[in-house]
Design an enzyme around this catalytic site. Structure first.
Site, PDB file in Angstrom:
ATOM      1  N   GLU A 251      -0.111 -21.281  18.864  1.00 10.68           N
ATOM      2  CA  GLU A 251       0.755 -20.338  19.904  1.00 10.68           C
ATOM      3  C   GLU A 251       2.803 -21.851  20.313  1.00 10.68           C
ATOM      4  OE1 GLU A 251      -1.753 -21.030  23.030  1.00 10.68           O
ATOM      5  OE2 GLU A 251      -3.351 -19.769  22.314  1.00 10.68           O
TER       6      GLU A 251
ATOM      7  N   HIS B 136      -1.136 -17.158  26.969  1.00  8.72           N
ATOM      8  CA  HIS B 136      -2.949 -18.458  27.751  1.00  8.72           C
ATOM      9  C   HIS B 136      -2.565 -18.870  28.938  1.00  8.72           C
ATOM     10  CE1 HIS B 136      -5.151 -21.824  25.133  1.00  8.72           C
ATOM     11  NE2 HIS B 136      -5.718 -21.235  26.497  1.00  8.72           N
TER      12      HIS B 136
END
Length: 347
Positions: A288, A307
Site C-alpha cells: 500500500e 484502505h
C-alpha cells in the site's frame, strides 16, 4: 502540580479532538498543560521510523514536542528507543489505534513507560464498509458505475449469466468473529443470510443464534460469499491461496477488509479471469499504496477502496475518547484498561 500532556494528532484524529476528549475526561480543576502538534498523515503516508512501523512524523519532532511531558496522546507518533531515552519524564503513551504498532513495546517497558491502545475503535465503520463491499461486489456495482461514467449503458446486466446475487438466502462465510466480524454477522443474519463462522479463538456457543461455527474448509465449500476478518499471524498469513479459492463454489464473491497478507491476490485475479469468482471487494492490499500497473487494478469484477474502511468521523472521536479515558485513569492512579505492556505495571 501541572501535568504536561502532548496531543500529537494528525489530519484524522485531530489534535483538538485529543485535547477536548481529555478535558472532558478529567475534573475541571485538574491542572493540565496540553500541547498540540499535527503529524502529516494521511497527506503523507505512514511508514517505518527507526525500529517501529506505520508511524508518522519524525523522532526529532516528537522529542522536541515531548520535552517535560508525562503523557502523550497520539495515533501515529513513533515511540522508539531514541525517543524514550530523550524523554525521561514520559510515563504514558496512548495510541488511538487497535494495536500500537508504532510503539517499541520492549523499549517502553525497559524505560517504565506504559503503552495503551484503543481496541474496537473502528469496528462499526469497518463492519459497515465490509457490507458495502459485499453488496457492491455481489451486484457488480463497481463495473457498471465505471461503464456508466464512460457513457456505456449496460442493460445486458439483466442477462441471467451477468446478474448478481442477493444476500437474502445466500450462505455467507466469515473468517473471524471479533468486534468487526460479529457486527457483520448480525447484519447479514438480519438480511436473511445463512452465516457461517470460522474462528478458532471463539467458542461455538458464542456465535449461537447468529451463525454456525464450522471448520475453514467447510466454510469455503459452502459459502457463496466469503469475508475475511482475521488478524495476520503465522497461521493466517496467505490463508486463502489458489487451492482455498478453488474450493469455493463457482460464481462466489470474496471480500477482504482485514489485511492484505491474508490473501494471494494473484490467485484471486486468476479466479476472476476464469470466472470461478464472480466478484471481489478489497480495502487492503499486500503493498500500500497499490503499485501502478498492478494486475488487480485491471482485473474485471473487482471493487477496490484505498484502505479506508475505518475512516469515519465517529471513529476519530471514539479513538480520542478511548485514549483520553486511559490518560484520566493514569492521572487518578487507577488501573489502565488497555495496556499493551502490562509488565511495566508489575503485572
Amino acid at each position: 502540580m501541572t501535568t504536561t500532556v502532548l496531543a500529537a494528532g494528525d489530519h484524522f484524529v485531530l489534535p483538538r479532538l485529543l485535547r477536548e476528549e481529555l478535558r472532558a475526561a478529567v475534573p475541571d480543576d485538574t491542572a493540565l498543560d496540553v500541547r498540540e502538534i499535527r503529524l502529516p498523515w494521511p497527506h503523507t503516508p505512514f511508514g517505518p521510523v527507526a525500529e517501529v512501523d506505520e508511524a508518522s512524523g519524525t523522532e526529532d519532532q516528537l522529542i522536541e514536542a515531548l520535552a517535560g511531558a508525562r503523557i502523550c496522546l497520539t495515533q501515529l507518533a513513533p515511540l522508539t528507543e531514541r525517543v524514550l531515552k530523550a524523554c525521561p519524564d514520559l510515563e504514558l503513551f496512548c495510541v488511538s489505534r487497535g494495536g500500537p504498532v508504532n510503539a517499541d513495546l520492549e523499549a517502553a517497558t525497559r524505560h517504565g513507560v506504559a503503552v495503551c491502545y484503543a481496541p474496537g475503535r473502528n469496528a462499526t465503520a469497518t463492519a459497515e464498509h465490509t457490507l458495502a463491499l459485499i453488496l457492491a461486489a455481489a451486484r457488480g456495482i463497481g463495473a457498471v458505475h465505471t461503464d456508466l461514467t464512460r457513457g456505456v449503458w449496460r442493460g445486458d446486466y439483466y442477462d441471467y449469466d451477468n446478474c448478481g446475487i442477493e444476500i437474502d438466502g445466500s450462505v455467507v462465510g466469515l473468517v473471524g468473529f471479533g468486534a468487526i466480524g460479529s457486527r457483520v454477522a448480525r447484519v447479514l443474519a438480519a438480511m436473511g443470510a445463512k452465516v457461517l463462522v470460522h474462528d478458532p479463538y471463539v467458542a461455538p456457543e458464542a456465535v449461537a443464534g447468529v451463525a454456525e461455527s464450522v471448520p475453514l474448509d467447510e466454510l469455503l465449500s459452502r459459502s457463496r460469499i466469503v469475508s475475511l476478518h482475521a488478524r495476520v499471524t503465522e497461521e493466517t498469513r496467505g490463508m486463502l491461496g489458489a487451492a482455498e479459492i478453488a474450493a469455493m463454489p463457482p460464481g462466489s464473491v470474496l471480500v477482504n477488509c482485514a489485511r492484505g497478507a491474508l490473501v494471494d491476490y494473484e490467485a484471486v485475479c486468476d479466479a476472476l479471469d476464469s470466472g470461478h469468482l464472480a466478484g471481489a471487494g478489497f480495502d487492503v492490499f499486500p503493498a500500500e499504496p497499490v503499485p501502478a500497473g498492478a494486475r488487480l487494478l485491471a482485473t474485471p469484477g473487482v471493487v477496490l477502496t484505498p484502505h479506508i474502511a475505518g475512516a469515519s468521523r465517529e471513529v476519530a472521536h471514539r479513538a480520542a475518547r478511548i485514549v483520553a479515558a486511559e490518560a484520566a485513569r493514569h492521572l487518578r492512579g487507577e488501573p489502565l484498561a488497555h495496556c499493551a505492556n502490562p509488565r511495566v505495571l508489575g503485572r
